[in-house]
Design a protein around this motif. Structure first.
Motif: not given
Length: 119
Positions: A81-86, A55-59
């Motif tokens: 910032e997106d990875v930290l939020r998600s 999922e991280v790779a897709e984001r």
């Protein structure tokens, strides 16, 4: 702190300060290091108790192919910032490579790295 390392997420993006970069696009490569504690995941053996690297790779791919930015610094910060939020990570390191950057000398790669910690 334990780590998940994801390297070489590659896609074509339209980032850059020059019109031809925005128009033609070029490859961008992103590496991510996710810092988290594996204790719960080790006991449960359940992907829900860790950061799902697929999922991280897709984001990350979504950020590369998404809305253009001028600077790879801006792209790196937005991804971090997106990875930290998600995802349930304590910290993240994001490196954005621009191997085809419009530089007038021979070079192997140009990259920026950001480190962000959950507040």
């Amino acid at each position: 702190m334990d780590k998940i390392t994801l390297t070489g997420v590659t896609a074509v993006g339209h980032h850059g300060v020059f019109d031809f970069e925005r128009r033609d696009g070029q490859p961008f490569v992103v590496d991510a290091v996710l810092h988290l504690d594996f204790s719960r995941a080790a006991v449960s053996d359940d992907v829900l108790d860790t950061a799902h690297y697929g999922e991280v790779a897709e984001r990350i791919r979504g950020w590369i192919t998404g809305e253009p930015v001028n600077l790879i610094e801006a792209l790196a910060v937005r991804i971090a910032e997106d990875v930290l939020r998600s995802f349930a990570v304590a910290a993240v390191d994001i490196t954005v490579h621009k191997p085809k950057a419009p530089i007038e000398v021979d070079f192997g790669d140009v990259s920026v790295t950001v480190h962000r910690v959950r507040a």
